[in-house]
Design an enzyme around this catalytic site. Sequence first.
Site, PDB file in Angstrom:
ATOM      1  N   SER A   1     -20.441  11.310  18.381  1.00 19.65           N
ATOM      2  CA  SER A   1     -19.662  12.276  18.469  1.00 19.65           C
ATOM      3  C   SER A   1     -20.140  13.557  19.451  1.00 19.65           C
ATOM      4  O   SER A   1     -21.125  13.530  19.990  1.00 19.65           O
ATOM      5  CB  SER A   1     -19.483  13.124  17.022  1.00 19.65           C
TER       6      SER A   1
HETATM    7  N1  SAH Z   1     -22.652  10.968  13.573  1.00 17.21           N
HETATM    8  C1  SAH Z   1     -22.550   9.342  14.158  1.00 17.21           C
HETATM    9  C2  SAH Z   1     -20.943   9.407  14.245  1.00 17.21           C
HETATM   10  C3  SAH Z   1     -20.629   7.953  14.521  1.00 17.21           C
HETATM   11  S1  SAH Z   1     -18.892   7.501  14.203  1.00 17.21           S
HETATM   12  C4  SAH Z   1     -22.873   9.672  15.883  1.00 17.21           C
HETATM   13  O1  SAH Z   1     -22.721  10.759  16.266  1.00 17.21           O
HETATM   14  O2  SAH Z   1     -23.242   8.731  16.213  1.00 17.21           O
HETATM   15  C5  SAH Z   1     -18.698   7.588  12.618  1.00 17.21           C
HETATM   16  C6  SAH Z   1     -19.420   6.364  11.859  1.00 17.21           C
HETATM   17  O3  SAH Z   1     -18.844   6.191  10.572  1.00 17.21           O
HETATM   18  C7  SAH Z   1     -19.161   4.990  12.465  1.00 17.21           C
HETATM   19  O4  SAH Z   1     -20.242   4.372  12.775  1.00 17.21           O
HETATM   20  C8  SAH Z   1     -18.471   3.943  11.243  1.00 17.21           C
HETATM   21  O5  SAH Z   1     -18.808   2.814  11.321  1.00 17.21           O
HETATM   22  C9  SAH Z   1     -18.790   4.872  10.154  1.00 17.21           C
HETATM   23  N2  SAH Z   1     -18.139   4.923   8.756  1.00 17.21           N
HETATM   24  C10 SAH Z   1     -16.687   4.624   8.963  1.00 17.21           C
HETATM   25  N3  SAH Z   1     -16.653   4.709   7.465  1.00 17.21           N
HETATM   26  C11 SAH Z   1     -17.713   4.833   6.746  1.00 17.21           C
HETATM   27  C12 SAH Z   1     -18.302   4.521   5.322  1.00 17.21           C
HETATM   28  N4  SAH Z   1     -17.262   4.359   4.671  1.00 17.21           N
HETATM   29  N5  SAH Z   1     -19.340   4.713   5.009  1.00 17.21           N
HETATM   30  C13 SAH Z   1     -20.321   4.703   5.957  1.00 17.21           C
HETATM   31  N6  SAH Z   1     -19.964   4.822   7.218  1.00 17.21           N
HETATM   32  C14 SAH Z   1     -18.678   4.781   7.716  1.00 17.21           C
END
Ligand code: SAH
Length: 215
Positions: A62
Amino acid sequence: MTDGYAGYRAQLLETLRAKGIRDLAVLRAVATVPRHLFVPEYLSHRAYDDAALPIGNGQTISQPWIQARTLEAMQLTGRETVLEVGTGSGYQTALLAQLAETVVSIERVRALSDAARAALERAGIRGPMLLVSDGTLGWQPLAPYDAIAVSAASPDVPEPLVRQLVPGGRLVIPIGDLDHQVLTLVRRTQDGMERTNLADARFVPLIGEHGWGEK
Ligand code: SAH
């Protein structure tokens, strides 16, 4: 930290301050954590841009400002037990480790969780517990949480997450459709919840039992 990126990190701090981030603990965490270790190597020159970047598996790390805004809204003092849903790159997990006592982070894609674990290790951050499962269900063993951050877009507030908050606890989550969401602060009150809009946002979808379906 003397890793050749200190100047870039200082610039990112300036950007975050200019965009209204005031919480000193949050700014200190951004100044401490080497974000370039959490992005793919071919993008390390852009690691300190205030932008979302691809991390593989169709997911993104993000934008730093959104992460800082999320962390600010969680109102952490260093003593909390917190849950993160959507580990992704592990960068926000690393920031949380600077701001809370106990950090549990759930990711549904095992490859991303594994990469996040390796990045945290490279960054010398040992505390966070990383789990692979559906984070929309929360994680009961360490509940209740003082604060929860969800880093993926949800159609609504996943009920299990509110149930796993202490009274007065904070849940920060982007709520909306797949194209556009509002980063929302949900505070658990004695008899329900109270919502505050924080910012417009665009996140990848939260996929799970209390999020969007698999397709
Ligand atoms: N804070 C992270 C955001 C990654 S994007 C960063 O800055 O790197 C959001 C992430 O949520 C993705 O990796 C996706 O695979 C995960 N995600 C989506 N649905 C989810 C769920 N139900 N449980 C756990 N993770 C999930």
